[in-house]
Structures are given as structure tokens and as C-alpha cells.
Design a protein around this motif. Structure first.
Motif, PDB file in Angstrom:
ATOM      1  N   ALA A  42       0.831  -1.206   0.000  1.00  0.00           N
ATOM      2  CA  ALA A  42       0.000   0.000   0.000  1.00  0.00           C
ATOM      3  C   ALA A  42       0.861   1.250   0.000  1.00  0.00           C
ATOM      4  O   ALA A  42       0.556   2.231  -0.693  1.00  0.00           O
ATOM      5  N   ASP A  43       1.960   1.236   0.731  1.00  0.00           N
ATOM      6  CA  ASP A  43       2.840   2.397   0.784  1.00  0.00           C
ATOM      7  C   ASP A  43       3.463   2.682  -0.575  1.00  0.00           C
ATOM      8  O   ASP A  43       3.507   3.841  -1.023  1.00  0.00           O
ATOM      9  N   LEU A  44       3.907   1.642  -1.273  1.00  0.00           N
ATOM     10  CA  LEU A  44       4.488   1.811  -2.599  1.00  0.00           C
ATOM     11  C   LEU A  44       3.433   2.274  -3.598  1.00  0.00           C
ATOM     12  O   LEU A  44       3.683   3.148  -4.435  1.00  0.00           O
ATOM     13  N   ILE A  45       2.235   1.697  -3.501  1.00  0.00           N
ATOM     14  CA  ILE A  45       1.153   2.066  -4.412  1.00  0.00           C
ATOM     15  C   ILE A  45       0.734   3.514  -4.203  1.00  0.00           C
ATOM     16  O   ILE A  45       0.468   4.240  -5.170  1.00  0.00           O
ATOM     17  N   MET A 195      -1.253  -4.688 -10.226  1.00  0.00           N
ATOM     18  CA  MET A 195      -0.481  -3.674  -9.519  1.00  0.00           C
ATOM     19  C   MET A 195      -0.023  -4.192  -8.167  1.00  0.00           C
ATOM     20  O   MET A 195       1.112  -3.950  -7.742  1.00  0.00           O
ATOM     21  N   LEU A 196      -0.902  -4.904  -7.483  1.00  0.00           N
ATOM     22  CA  LEU A 196      -0.542  -5.468  -6.177  1.00  0.00           C
ATOM     23  C   LEU A 196       0.601  -6.465  -6.320  1.00  0.00           C
ATOM     24  O   LEU A 196       1.549  -6.456  -5.526  1.00  0.00           O
ATOM     25  N   GLU A 197       0.537  -7.317  -7.335  1.00  0.00           N
ATOM     26  CA  GLU A 197       1.602  -8.294  -7.550  1.00  0.00           C
ATOM     27  C   GLU A 197       2.945  -7.605  -7.770  1.00  0.00           C
ATOM     28  O   GLU A 197       3.973  -8.028  -7.231  1.00  0.00           O
ATOM     29  N   GLN A 198       2.944  -6.531  -8.552  1.00  0.00           N
ATOM     30  CA  GLN A 198       4.181  -5.803  -8.810  1.00  0.00           C
ATOM     31  C   GLN A 198       4.681  -5.102  -7.546  1.00  0.00           C
ATOM     32  O   GLN A 198       5.879  -5.072  -7.273  1.00  0.00           O
ATOM     33  N   ALA A 199       3.747  -4.557  -6.771  1.00  0.00           N
ATOM     34  CA  ALA A 199       4.127  -3.872  -5.540  1.00  0.00           C
ATOM     35  C   ALA A 199       4.759  -4.850  -4.549  1.00  0.00           C
ATOM     36  O   ALA A 199       5.713  -4.505  -3.829  1.00  0.00           O
ATOM     37  N   LYS A 200       4.268  -6.070  -4.514  1.00  0.00           N
ATOM     38  CA  LYS A 200       4.826  -7.073  -3.611  1.00  0.00           C
ATOM     39  C   LYS A 200       6.266  -7.417  -3.990  1.00  0.00           C
ATOM     40  O   LYS A 200       7.053  -7.839  -3.138  1.00  0.00           O
TER      41      LYS A 200
END
Length: 206
Positions: A42-45, A195-200
Motif C-alpha cells: 500500500a505504501d508503494l502504491i 499492480m498489487l503483484e508488482q508492488a509485492k
């Protein structure tokens, strides 16, 4: 957010592919929260979304000169673009203006990568006219906007339209100016599973 207020036949074929995870069954509020983010992601997003809004949206078609706005929403994880209905439709009409393309075209970017974003088109009006009329015009307009993206050859599996009539006014409907503000399209750019997958993985490439 600094500077912001807080195809082809193949493409056309993509637009009619079945959706995933029965997303059509979700309400607007469920869709806004349809991808659960862990704290680190969430912080990166949030950082990515603020940069995306500042550099790709606010400085182009969506700015105070056009009476449009770009904001962050849901703890700065979602981008919200607001466009006056008068920029998209003639009074009492449900056909998208031809000169509205410059306001809608920048949003096609967010449909190119399936489930990078979940794009929500939410149509509102003021309280003039009968309840039946208000419901009708927002439903017809939200459908017309969805169809605009279909006609442009966009992959619409992650595009969703909603009609809220006058249920969610920004201002009290007590003046011409306030009613104008309430007649609007809100576009929510919600982070999708990609997007979540990339952020992880520690980065977002888009």
C-alpha cells in the motif's frame, strides 16, 4: 498530493471477453475495496498513484482551467478524476459529445494492462426533474460512456459503470452553481491485482 486537489479489431474483441472473479456482481463500495493491500504494498502504491496523478493526469486535460479535478481517495491508494457532465453531454442528452474525446482518451491508458487498474465510471446528476428522469439520465449516460470505450477498442473487462442519480451530491442543490458541480462523472482508478503483484515485488512498472 503536490499540485493536485487532496485499435484494432483485436482490441475490440478483447472488450467482450468474460470478466474475472464475478466482478460484475460487486457494488460500487465493494469494487473500491476489491483488492486488499498489505501495508508494504500500500505504501508503494500510494507513492506510485501520487506520481501518476501529478505527472500524467493533472498536468494534461484535468486541471482547474477545464473545471476538472484529480484527487487521491481511499488513503491515497485510489486516483479520482472528476469531469463536469456538461463537458461530456449536452443538456438533457445521453449521447457523448464528439468534443469530449480529449477528456476521455487519456483514461484509455488505464485499460491497456488487464487488472493493473479497475476503472469505475460513476455518473451523477442534480435534483432537478422527476426521480424517474434522474435515474434514467444517469443510467443512460453511464452506459454511453462505457460504450465509448468499447467503440475505441479498449479492453473493458476491468471497466465498470455506475449510475447514482442525485444520491451523492457534492454540494447542496440550492443554486445553479451547486447543481452544476453535482452533475458530474467521477472516474476511480483503483489498483488491481496486477499492480498489487508488482508492488509485492518491490516495484511497479506501467
Amino acid at each position: 498530493m503536490a499540485g493536485l486537489l487532496s485499435v484494432s479489431q483485436a482490441g475490440a474483441a478483447q472488450s467482450v471477453l468474460p470478466r474475472i472473479d464475478a466482478l460484475d456482481e460487486l457494488s460500487f463500495s465493494e469494487m473500491i475495496n476489491s483488492v486488499e493491500l498489505d501495508a508494504k504494498s500500500a505504501d508503494l502504491i500510494r507513492k506510485f498513484q501520487e506520481k501518476e496523478g501529478r505527472t500524467r493526469l493533472y498536468n494534461k486535460e484535468y486541471n482547474s482551467r477545464n473545471s476538472s479535478m484529480v484527487e487521491t481517495y481511499r488513503n491515497k491508494e485510489v486516483l479520482l478524476v472528476t469531469i463536469p457532465a456538461s463537458k461530456l453531454f449536452a443538456p438533457n442528452e445521453v449521447e457523448v459529445r464528439k468534443d469530449a474525446a480529449h477528456l476521455l482518451a487519456p483514461l484509455k491508458r488505464y485499460l491497456k494492462e488487464p487488472d493493473m487498474y479497475r476503472v469505475l465510471l460513476v455518473m451523477h446528476t442534480d435534483n432537478t426533474g422527476s426521480e424517474k428522469y434522474r435515474e434514467h439520465i444517469t443510467e443512460e449516460r453511464s452506459t454511453a460512456l462505457f460504450d465509448w470505450f468499447v467503440d475505441e477498442g479498449c479492453d473493458t473487462r476491468y471497466l465498470f459503470s455506475y449510475a447514482y442519480s442525485d444520491d451523492m451530491p457534492l454540494e447542496e442543490n440550492n443554486s445553479l452553481e451547486n447543481r452544476e458541480k453535482n452533475r458530474r462523472l467521477e472516474v476511480y482508478l483503483v489498483p488491481g491485482k496486477k499492480m498489487l503483484e508488482q508492488a509485492k515485488k518491490g516495484r511497479i512498472v506501467f
